[in-house]
Design an enzyme around this catalytic site. Structure first.
Site, PDB file in Angstrom:
ATOM      1  N   GLU A   1       1.542  -0.054  -5.210  1.00 31.63           N
ATOM      2  CA  GLU A   1       0.635   0.631  -5.225  1.00 31.63           C
ATOM      3  C   GLU A   1       1.065   1.539  -5.360  1.00 31.63           C
ATOM      4  O   GLU A   1       1.665   2.656  -4.352  1.00 31.63           O
ATOM      5  CB  GLU A   1      -0.748   0.573  -4.194  1.00 31.63           C
ATOM      6  CG  GLU A   1      -1.627   1.682  -4.255  1.00 31.63           C
ATOM      7  CD  GLU A   1      -2.328   2.225  -3.470  1.00 31.63           C
ATOM      8  OE1 GLU A   1      -3.189   2.307  -3.767  1.00 31.63           O
ATOM      9  OE2 GLU A   1      -1.768   2.043  -2.339  1.00 31.63           O
TER      10      GLU A   1
ATOM     11  N   ASP B   1       0.655  -0.897  -0.050  1.00 30.89           N
ATOM     12  CA  ASP B   1       0.245   0.142  -0.214  1.00 30.89           C
ATOM     13  C   ASP B   1       0.993   1.541  -0.035  1.00 30.89           C
ATOM     14  O   ASP B   1       2.306   1.170   0.421  1.00 30.89           O
ATOM     15  CB  ASP B   1      -1.166   0.002   1.282  1.00 30.89           C
ATOM     16  CG  ASP B   1      -1.736   1.049   1.533  1.00 30.89           C
ATOM     17  OD1 ASP B   1      -2.384   1.147   0.610  1.00 30.89           O
ATOM     18  OD2 ASP B   1      -1.555   2.321   2.133  1.00 30.89           O
TER      19      ASP B   1
END
Length: 565
Positions: free
Chosen positions: A283, A227
């Site tokens: 990401e 993330d």
């Protein structure tokens, strides 16, 4: 452990350009994998509390096996106060009781592996929860302490430290700084105030996350989705700087700093110590697209989400061709594979985006006061887009519900919304709740079969009854059966391992060959002729005339390609 890129050949104005061809034997499992994203709280609820859980996921593994996916990516299920739906982690080694226990996770992993499905877990390294033991200790310790050095605490400006250290703004709205109670220190949070950013210049932080990686690798996970992979390292001076958008991506001294790559090289070395093929996917919202290749060099991550493809805001052949060309060429430069994505838990669902008057637009959520998408047109375009996407060489991610054609919940009332983006902007940004609504499984069941009772943490719109699994199962032409056929044919024809060769492109029509399959997508409204002699393998809509391709429709043919004639 880096995958080698499937070869690329593009044909432009009669000339061809070849990228290196990879032997199939050299491809790692992720090179052409179909990876299915599960948002645990919204997938399946086993205990009836209205929140999806790990046992619920385990109960639906046969469904995912039949769908034809190769791996699952699980969004966070760790201990968390749930200020940002689990992306505010209080303990990275503990399963939150909302979702079950560590034993439930081990059972899910064991049963998935038994079905030949790999499991990727979400890692959230940019920030912790403010309820993490480290941050609680930091607030109880004085400025200059070792406890505070794990985060980005700074003195405030102004005579009494009453002003934030700089002018940075939170992605979720408002200032990116909150004041520590009782002293001049402020702490940085690029997201919600309950998500303090870690200090990745601190060796303790690096050692802790390397240990977290090993904890889950020891349990047998196959990889990690990282993330905010572009956000860990900030400019050490923390200078005043306005966050601005370039190509729809936030840029500034808090994003995409070169120092992140040292971290991922260290993580790569850890994964290499484990048997089998373990992977990471980034990401990373970066621009220009060339910057994305830095994350997937041979000694860093194995994949990065192709957000340039996700963020396309036009519905025409030329736009898609340009991004596909650039994506394949850039990935080939670092011997990696492209990772296609059209939806996830942070964006409006594709059928709704492509049903807007500006197809493909990316509003920050949709509510009843906003433009309501054309549901039928959006679904038609999303089905055509799926045939295009899943015919491309490389890997692809499917967000739960895509295989059902689920639209966004566009009339969700404000009183139900929980996204901190909505809360911090006082509703100016509608937020992401609309794409996170629990899945519908049975039309005649309470909570549409999401759980054994009628509770669901977000209300499901009445229209979801038309999209349930049981209403699509075995129904010719349903979106679910279309996806099952697509994934089966994709595997049978080795499209993920294939070679792309452009055949024809104009404003409305995109045509390419991949192995023995010819792919056509008609972005326009006028019917176009299909090539003579081709056998239709699959089409996104029923073809009333087998020689013609209607508008907003895609088809796969065989027997008409130069390589198969």
């Amino acid at each position: 452990m880096s995958a080698v890129n499937p070869s690329l050949e593009t044909v432009r104005d009669g000339a061809s350009a070849d990228a290196p061809r990879a032997a199939e034997a050299g491809l790692a499992w992720w090179a052409d994998a179909i990876i299915y994203q599960i948002y645990p709280r919204s997938f399946a609820d086993a205990n009836g509390d209205g929140i999806g859980d790990l046992p619920g996921i385990t109960s639906r593994l046969p469904y995912l096996k039949r769908l034809g996916v190769d791996a699952l990516w699980l969004s966070p299920f760790y201990k968390s106060p749930q200020a940002d739906a689990g992306y505010d982690v209080a303990d990275y080694r503990v399963v939150d009781p909302l979702f079950g226990t560590l034993e439930d996770f081990d059972r899910l992993l064991h049963e998935a592996h038994g079905l030949g499905i790999k499991v990727i877990v979400d890692l959230v390294p940019n920030h912790t929860s403010d309820e993490h033991a480290w941050f609680r200790a930091a607030l109880q310790s004085p400025p200059g302490s070792a406890e505070r050095a794990r985060y980005l605490f700074r003195d405030g400006r102004g005579e009494n430290g009453e002003l934030p250290p700089n002018n940075w703004q939170s992605v979720f709205g408002g200032a990116a700084w909150s004041r520590a109670p009782g002293d001049r220190h402020w702490y940085l949070h690029l997201f919600d105030g309950k998500q303090p950013d870690l200090n990745w210049d601190n060796p303790q932080v690096r050692a802790e996350f390397e240990d977290v990686l090993r904890f889950w690798l020891d349990r047998g996970v196959d990889g990690f989705r990282v993330d905010v992979a572009h956000g860990l390292v900030k400019d050490s001076e923390l200078p005043d700087a306005e966050q601005r958008k370039e190509n729809r991506v936030l840029v500034g001294p808090m994003w995409d700093q070169d120092g992140v790559h040292e971290i991922y090289r260290a993580w790569h070395r850890i994964l290499d110590q484990y048997p089998g093929e373990r992977m990471m996917v980034a990401e990373a919202w970066v621009t220009p697209q060339e910057r994305l290749t830095h994350y997937i060099r041979s000694d860093e991550m194995q994949q990065a989400f192709n957000f340039d493809y996700l963020l396309l805001e036009n519905w025409d052949a030329g736009t898609f061709k340009s991004v596909i060309d650039a994506s394949l060429s850039l990935a080939a430069e670092v011997s990696a594979t492209t990772t296609w994505v059209t939806s996830n838990h942070d964006v409006v669902r594709a059928p709704s985006r492509y049903g807007l008057s500006r197809p493909g637009a990316h509003p920050k959520g949709i509510d009843a006061a906003g433009e309501q998408p054309n549901e039928a047109l959006g679904l038609r375009r999303a089905r055509a887009l799926a045939l295009l996407t899943l015919a491309l060489p490389g890997s692809a991610y499917i967000y739960q519900g895509e295989e059902l054609g689920l639209p966004e919940h566009t009339t969700l009332e404000a009183r139900y919304r929980q996204d901190p983006m909505f809360i911090r902007t006082h509703g100016a940004d509608i937020g992401r709740d609309g794409c996170r609504v629990p899945l519908p499984w049975r039309a005649d069941a309470p909570s549409l079969g999401f759980g054994p009772g009628d509770r669901s943490w977000l209300p499901q719109p009445a229209t979801y009854a038309h999209y349930t699994v049981d209403r699509q199962e075995g129904v010719a032409g349903s979106t679910l059966e279309l996806y099952r056929q697509m994934l089966r044919l994709r595997r049978e024809h080795a499209l993920g391992k294939g070679q792309l060769r452009w055949v024809d492109t104009d404003r409305d029509l995109l045509v390419f060959d991949n192995g023995d399959v010819r792919v056509l997508i008609n972005f326009g409204t006028q019917t176009r002729a299909l090539p003579a002699g081709g056998q239709i393998l699959l089409s996104s809509e029923p073809l009333k005339e087998p020689s013609k391709l209607p508008g907003n429709t895609a088809a796969w043919l065989t027997g008409s390609c130069p390589s198969s004639s």
